[in-house]
Design an enzyme around this catalytic site. Structure first.
Site, PDB file in Angstrom:
ATOM      1  N   THR A   1      -1.816   5.439   2.170  1.00 26.94           N
ATOM      2  CA  THR A   1      -3.016   4.594   2.204  1.00 26.94           C
ATOM      3  C   THR A   1      -3.081   3.825   3.511  1.00 26.94           C
ATOM      4  O   THR A   1      -2.085   3.276   3.979  1.00 26.94           O
ATOM      5  CB  THR A   1      -3.014   3.610   1.022  1.00 26.94           C
ATOM      6  OG1 THR A   1      -2.921   4.348  -0.192  1.00 26.94           O
ATOM      7  CG2 THR A   1      -4.280   2.771   1.000  1.00 26.94           C
TER       8      THR A   1
ATOM      9  N   LEU B   1       0.860  -1.177   0.000  1.00 29.79           N
ATOM     10  CA  LEU B   1       0.000   0.000   0.000  1.00 29.79           C
ATOM     11  C   LEU B   1       0.900   1.232   0.000  1.00 29.79           C
ATOM     12  O   LEU B   1       1.973   1.220   0.605  1.00 29.79           O
ATOM     13  CB  LEU B   1      -0.902   0.024   1.239  1.00 29.79           C
ATOM     14  CG  LEU B   1      -1.900  -1.130   1.417  1.00 29.79           C
ATOM     15  CD1 LEU B   1      -2.627  -0.995   2.752  1.00 29.79           C
ATOM     16  CD2 LEU B   1      -2.894  -1.189   0.270  1.00 29.79           C
ATOM     17  N   ASP B   2       0.472   2.285  -0.689  1.00 36.42           N
ATOM     18  CA  ASP B   2       1.214   3.536  -0.654  1.00 36.42           C
ATOM     19  C   ASP B   2       1.362   4.023   0.781  1.00 36.42           C
ATOM     20  O   ASP B   2       0.547   3.694   1.659  1.00 36.42           O
ATOM     21  CB  ASP B   2       0.484   4.620  -1.453  1.00 36.42           C
ATOM     22  CG  ASP B   2       0.520   4.374  -2.952  1.00 36.42           C
ATOM     23  OD1 ASP B   2       1.316   3.526  -3.390  1.00 36.42           O
ATOM     24  OD2 ASP B   2      -0.255   5.036  -3.674  1.00 36.42           O
ATOM     25  N   ARG B   3       2.383   4.845   1.006  1.00 34.72           N
ATOM     26  CA  ARG B   3       2.621   5.396   2.348  1.00 34.72           C
ATOM     27  C   ARG B   3       1.345   6.023   2.915  1.00 34.72           C
ATOM     28  O   ARG B   3       0.995   5.836   4.083  1.00 34.72           O
ATOM     29  CB  ARG B   3       3.729   6.448   2.292  1.00 34.72           C
ATOM     30  CG  ARG B   3       4.010   7.108   3.632  1.00 34.72           C
ATOM     31  CD  ARG B   3       4.785   8.415   3.451  1.00 34.72           C
ATOM     32  NE  ARG B   3       6.151   8.175   3.048  1.00 34.72           N
ATOM     33  CZ  ARG B   3       7.184   8.110   3.899  1.00 34.72           C
ATOM     34  NH1 ARG B   3       6.986   8.270   5.198  1.00 34.72           N
ATOM     35  NH2 ARG B   3       8.405   7.906   3.442  1.00 34.72           N
TER      36      ARG B   3
END
Length: 318
Positions: free
Chosen positions: A142, A138-140
């Site tokens: 998210t 997951l993106d930072r």
């Protein structure tokens, strides 16, 4: 010692043990390399064998899969105390509720303070001797449900399920009121964005775009498919017109949800890369809400939900 086992199929008569392990058991080359240093890690009909031995149809092949048994070098992820919110755990899998703002795994320039560092400490405290193997990322910014496997074998099995029996659903707050009447007809209640994504060529930072929306190398653009439902469209007292959207991915391209929603004309609230910053939320408003998959060794159905975090929930109508 924990093993994965199979009866060797007719098509693998006189194949090597390594071939059978890869094709029938789904054991990767790296894990197989580890087994050759451990007595009893590979068994043919209960007797010790080597990966280059010939196997015969009808024999039973067993290969050790536990990190504690086959990893002869410690994990490179340094255990560090930190917040770990466990949503689900068994012998092979742990699912965490990731907070926004945390990087998932160490990388160049960011080797500590990640989710993986904190999970390694948590496992160490529980006396579980294994690595933390991320199944997806997951993106930072998210938040939400994030799966780690507790062995390389379980990781490989779960990654084989991605976009098949491994399902991920997200909740997002988008800017503007999405008018469903202006969208293409839905199928089974889901609208679809099917638009190839490629790296932008007109920026120095790493950003992506839908082919045709901005300059990108068409030979490098990859097919991307996102399905979504509009759960609510409302006007927030703080942030103005917003839409709450439920999404599921058929493909897994970098920044796919963020790029596709910007392409739709409704970027994520707070997404500084593909939209505008917001004083009401200090990240892109995206949450990994629900995960379901087949347990990698037992085949049981696992489903987990992560509650909506406070920074997104506070913007919803009462």
């Amino acid at each position: 010692m924990r093993h994965a086992s199979c009866v060797i199929a007719d098509e693998f008569e006189a194949a090597t043990v390594a071939q059978v392990a890869r094709e029938q058991l789904g054991i990767g080359r790296k894990a197989l390399r580890h087994t050759k240093y451990v007595d009893g890690a590979i068994l043919l009909d209960g007797r010790a064998a080597r990966s280059d031995d010939l196997a015969h149809a009808g024999q039973t092949l067993s290969v050790a899969i536990s990190d504690a048994d086959i990893l002869v070098t410690p994990s490179s992820v340094r255990p560090e105390p930190g917040q770990v919110c466990v949503l689900y755990q068994d012998e092979d899998v742990v699912i965490l509720n990731k907070p926004a703002g945390k990087v998932v795994h160490p990388r160049v320039g960011n080797t500590s303070g990640t989710i993986a560092n904190h999970l390694a400490f948590y496992l160490q405290e529980q006396g579980i001797n294994c690595g933390a193997h991320p199944v997806h990322r997951l993106d930072r910014g998210t938040s939400g449900a994030l799966v780690f496997a507790l062995s390389g074998y379980a990781q490989a099995q779960l990654q084989r399920q991605l976009h098949k029996s491994f399902h991920r659903e997200y909740l997002a707050l988008c800017t503007g009121l999405i008018d469903e009447e202006s969208l293409p007809a839905s199928k089974d209640g889901w609208h679809t964005i099917e638009a190839p994504i490629g790296r932008r060529t007109d920026r120095t930072s790493t950003t992506f775009t839908v082919l045709g929306d901005a300059p990108c190398d068409p030979t490098q653009a990859k097919q991307a498919i996102t399905h979504f439902q509009v759960l609510d469209a409302f006007t927030s007292v703080q942030a103005g017109a917003l839409s709450l959207v439920r999404l599921k991915l058929e493909t897994g391209r970098t920044h796919q949800i963020r790029v596709h929603l910007a392409h739709l004309g409704h970027p994520l609230l707070g997404d500084e890369l593909y939209g505008e910053p917001s004083p009401y939320i200090h990240r892109a408003a995206l949450h990994s809400h629900q995960l379901s998959f087949l347990q990698p060794l037992k085949g049981a159905f696992v489903e987990v939900k992560a509650p909506l975090p406070a920074d997104m929930a506070s913007l919803l109508p009462r």
